[in-house]
Design an enzyme around this catalytic site. Structure first.
Site, PDB file in Angstrom:
ATOM      1  N   CYS A  31     -36.047 -65.698  -2.842  1.00  0.00           N
ATOM      2  CA  CYS A  31     -36.027 -66.487  -4.073  1.00  0.00           C
ATOM      3  C   CYS A  31     -34.697 -67.233  -4.050  1.00  0.00           C
ATOM      4  CB  CYS A  31     -36.113 -65.561  -5.283  1.00  0.00           C
ATOM      5  SG  CYS A  31     -35.865 -66.404  -6.857  1.00  0.00           S
ATOM      6  N   CYS A  85     -20.677 -69.543 -14.671  1.00  0.00           N
ATOM      7  CA  CYS A  85     -21.202 -68.215 -15.027  1.00  0.00           C
ATOM      8  C   CYS A  85     -20.387 -67.510 -16.110  1.00  0.00           C
ATOM      9  CB  CYS A  85     -21.256 -67.332 -13.783  1.00  0.00           C
ATOM     10  SG  CYS A  85     -22.023 -65.731 -14.133  1.00  0.00           S
ATOM     11  N   ARG A 100     -39.697 -72.414 -10.136  1.00  0.00           N
ATOM     12  CA  ARG A 100     -39.498 -71.795 -11.453  1.00  0.00           C
ATOM     13  C   ARG A 100     -38.631 -72.656 -12.370  1.00  0.00           C
ATOM     14  NH1 ARG A 100     -37.460 -66.689 -10.386  1.00  0.00           N
ATOM     15  NH2 ARG A 100     -39.609 -66.166  -9.946  1.00  0.00           N
ATOM     16  N   CYS A 132     -17.382 -68.381 -10.103  1.00  0.00           N
ATOM     17  CA  CYS A 132     -18.414 -69.405 -10.351  1.00  0.00           C
ATOM     18  C   CYS A 132     -18.189 -70.078 -11.714  1.00  0.00           C
ATOM     19  CB  CYS A 132     -19.794 -68.765 -10.295  1.00  0.00           C
ATOM     20  SG  CYS A 132     -20.010 -67.679  -8.864  1.00  0.00           S
ATOM     21  N   CYS A 137     -37.698 -57.780  -7.853  1.00  0.00           N
ATOM     22  CA  CYS A 137     -36.727 -58.754  -7.344  1.00  0.00           C
ATOM     23  C   CYS A 137     -35.341 -58.247  -7.712  1.00  0.00           C
ATOM     24  CB  CYS A 137     -36.983 -60.125  -7.979  1.00  0.00           C
ATOM     25  SG  CYS A 137     -35.790 -61.372  -7.457  1.00  0.00           S
TER      26      CYS A 137
HETATM   27  N1  SAM Z   1     -23.960 -62.150  -8.761  1.00  0.00           N
HETATM   28  C1  SAM Z   1     -25.133 -62.486  -8.089  1.00  0.00           C
HETATM   29  C2  SAM Z   1     -25.103 -63.884  -7.499  1.00  0.00           C
HETATM   30  O1  SAM Z   1     -24.315 -64.689  -7.939  1.00  0.00           O
HETATM   31  O2  SAM Z   1     -25.903 -64.138  -6.609  1.00  0.00           O
HETATM   32  C3  SAM Z   1     -26.373 -62.342  -8.945  1.00  0.00           C
HETATM   33  C4  SAM Z   1     -26.327 -62.728 -10.395  1.00  0.00           C
HETATM   34  S1  SAM Z   1     -26.009 -64.453 -10.734  1.00  0.00           S
HETATM   35  C5  SAM Z   1     -25.790 -64.443 -12.476  1.00  0.00           C
HETATM   36  C6  SAM Z   1     -27.581 -65.222 -10.424  1.00  0.00           C
HETATM   37  C7  SAM Z   1     -27.693 -66.689 -10.626  1.00  0.00           C
HETATM   38  O3  SAM Z   1     -27.654 -67.011 -11.998  1.00  0.00           O
HETATM   39  C8  SAM Z   1     -26.628 -67.578 -10.041  1.00  0.00           C
HETATM   40  O4  SAM Z   1     -26.797 -67.812  -8.684  1.00  0.00           O
HETATM   41  C9  SAM Z   1     -26.817 -68.858 -10.816  1.00  0.00           C
HETATM   42  O5  SAM Z   1     -27.707 -69.716 -10.131  1.00  0.00           O
HETATM   43  C10 SAM Z   1     -27.462 -68.394 -12.113  1.00  0.00           C
HETATM   44  N2  SAM Z   1     -26.604 -68.690 -13.260  1.00  0.00           N
HETATM   45  C11 SAM Z   1     -25.472 -68.058 -13.606  1.00  0.00           C
HETATM   46  N3  SAM Z   1     -24.931 -68.605 -14.710  1.00  0.00           N
HETATM   47  C12 SAM Z   1     -25.744 -69.603 -15.085  1.00  0.00           C
HETATM   48  C13 SAM Z   1     -25.720 -70.558 -16.141  1.00  0.00           C
HETATM   49  N4  SAM Z   1     -24.726 -70.581 -17.030  1.00  0.00           N
HETATM   50  N5  SAM Z   1     -26.718 -71.452 -16.228  1.00  0.00           N
HETATM   51  C14 SAM Z   1     -27.714 -71.443 -15.323  1.00  0.00           C
HETATM   52  N6  SAM Z   1     -27.803 -70.568 -14.301  1.00  0.00           N
HETATM   53  C15 SAM Z   1     -26.823 -69.666 -14.175  1.00  0.00           C
HETATM   54 FE1  SF4 Z   2     -20.952 -65.801  -9.669  1.00  0.00          FE
HETATM   55 FE2  SF4 Z   2     -21.823 -64.877 -11.989  1.00  0.00          FE
HETATM   56 FE3  SF4 Z   2     -23.075 -64.074  -9.745  1.00  0.00          FE
HETATM   57 FE4  SF4 Z   2     -20.620 -63.240 -10.318  1.00  0.00          FE
HETATM   58  S1  SF4 Z   2     -22.466 -62.824 -11.500  1.00  0.00           S
HETATM   59  S2  SF4 Z   2     -21.311 -64.039  -8.345  1.00  0.00           S
HETATM   60  S3  SF4 Z   2     -19.673 -64.974 -11.333  1.00  0.00           S
HETATM   61  S4  SF4 Z   2     -22.991 -66.150 -10.569  1.00  0.00           S
END
Ligand code: SAM
Ligand code: SF4
Ligand code: DTB
Length: 338
Positions: free
Chosen positions: A189, A61, A261, A58, A129
């Site tokens: 969610c 992320c 949210r 991603c 959650c």
């Molecule tokens: N790994 C799981 C997933 O991706 O579903 C759960 C954790 S992931 C960090 C949850 C969410 O955080 C992602 O779907 C994304 O929408 C959000 N997210 C991650 N990095 C972000 C960023 N830099 N700015 C805003 N939202 C972010």
């Molecule tokens: Fe993608 Fe970050 Fe969630 Fe991993 S933790 S699946 S890199 S949003």
């Protein structure tokens, strides 16, 4: 007015986005106060229960192993560490505790521990959650049996733009997990991230996906991208803040009974911009000094902002779907604890 629709057409949503700002906000506020008390806000806290080195790519992320953001891999937290953090959040007046893991999907060997976290946080009287990545049907059923209230799984953007930000999974993978979650009886969610270089048509595409689901997500997190150094999106052009507010307003109109949210990104917003988002229909926030790995808006600033705006915290019982009977809702005032 009281109708919750699932048949939104792209053309109608384009027209909403094109309304004069004052007209759009008026419509969003009218819908908002039909389903909710507009002065009440749902408050959640986040905890990263497994940080870093995620196998997904991603682009947004900081936890992806594909990007060099300086985050090391950590083990899954112990149940007691999670319970302590949840207790602290509860003492700060938080009603929902959201636990996130940097996983593509949970391994079955970790599920016993995850289930214990759910049970123990529920036992504190908080809503739970989890956001753990993709689930299969059996895993969703196990989480529900342990008492999980909500599962966060974001679609993040339109199907058309998705491949630009993630290549290690498909949009359909996300939709499949969302279906298993719903079928297991867990509340959904699901939202996205704005400001990733997408165009308005992609923001509309995301909102159409969410609002045309058979059942709307119970919570819709609208994240403003947190631009983290070392990620491919660290220098992407910032989204016009008023376009962000417009997107919140359109989300409120399209999913009138859901919590919307104002999620990641508040740290970079002024009090005035956040206030506009609340006026546009946002009625939930993440509260606490940290999101998962990045800083959140300071809690003392939030307390002060809620006080200045005379906003009250929603009780867990009122955090589900909007009821259109706002007069019946009771509140706990900011700072009174649980
Ligand atoms: N790994 C799981 C997933 O991706 O579903 C759960 C954790 S992931 C960090 C949850 C969410 O955080 C992602 O779907 C994304 O929408 C959000 N997210 C991650 N990095 C972000 C960023 N830099 N700015 C805003 N939202 C972010
Ligand atoms: Fe993608 Fe970050 Fe969630 Fe991993 S933790 S699946 S890199 S949003
Ligand atoms: C959601 O939509 N936003 C939260 C939560 N669901 C899990 C996560 C935001 C993460 C922001 C980047 C970070 O702190 O790592």
């Amino acid at each position: 007015m009281g109708k919750v629709r699932h048949d939104w057409q792209r053309r109608e949503v384009e027209e909403l986005f094109q309304l004069p700002f004052s007209e759009l906000l008026f419509r969003a506020q009218t819908v908002h106060r039909f389903f909710f008390d507009p002065a009440s806000i749902q408050v959640s806290s986040l905890l990263s229960i497994k940080t870093g080195s995620c196998p997904e790519d991603c682009a947004y992320c900081p936890q992806s192993a594909y990007h060099d953001t300086g985050l090391g891999e950590e083990d899954l937290l112990e149940v007691q560490q999670v319970v302590e953090a949840a207790r602290t959040a509860r003492e700060a007046g938080v009603s929902r505790f959201c636990m996130g893991a940097a996983w593509r999907n949970p391994a079955d060997r970790d599920l016993d521990k995850i289930e214990a976290m759910i049970r123990e946080v529920n036992a504190l009287g908080m809503e739970t959650c989890m956001t753990l990545g993709m689930l299969d049907r059996e895993q969703a059923v196990r989480l529900r049996a342990a008492g999980l209230d909500y599962y966060n799984h974001n679609l993040d953007t339109s199907p058309e733009f998705y491949g630009t930000v993630v290549t290690t999974r498909t949009y359909q993978d996300r939709l499949d997990t969302l279906r298993y979650v719903r079928e297991a009886g867990i509340k959904v969610c699901c939202g996205g991230i704005l400001g990733m270089g997408e165009q308005r048509k992609d923001r509309i595409g995301l909102l159409l996906q969410l609002a045309n689901m058979e059942q709307h997500p119970d919570s819709v997190p609208v994240n403003l991208l947190v631009q983290v150094e070392g990620t491919p999106l660290e220098s992407i052009e910032r989204l016009d803040p008023l376009e962000f507010v417009r997107s919140i307003a359109v989300a409120r109109i399209m999913m009138p009974a859901s919590l919307v949210r104002l999620s990641a990104g508040r740290e970079s917003m002024s009090d005035e911009l956040q206030t506009l988002c609340f006026l546009a229909g946002a009625n939930s926030v993440f509260y606490g000094e940290k999101l998962l790995t990045t800083p959140n808006a300071a809690t003392c600033g939030d307390d002060e902002l809620f006080r200045r705006l005379r906003m009250r915290r929603m009780e867990p019982a009122d955090c589900g779907r909007g009821t259109a009977t706002s007069g019946a809702i009771s509140y706990r005032r900011c700072g009174e604890g649980s």
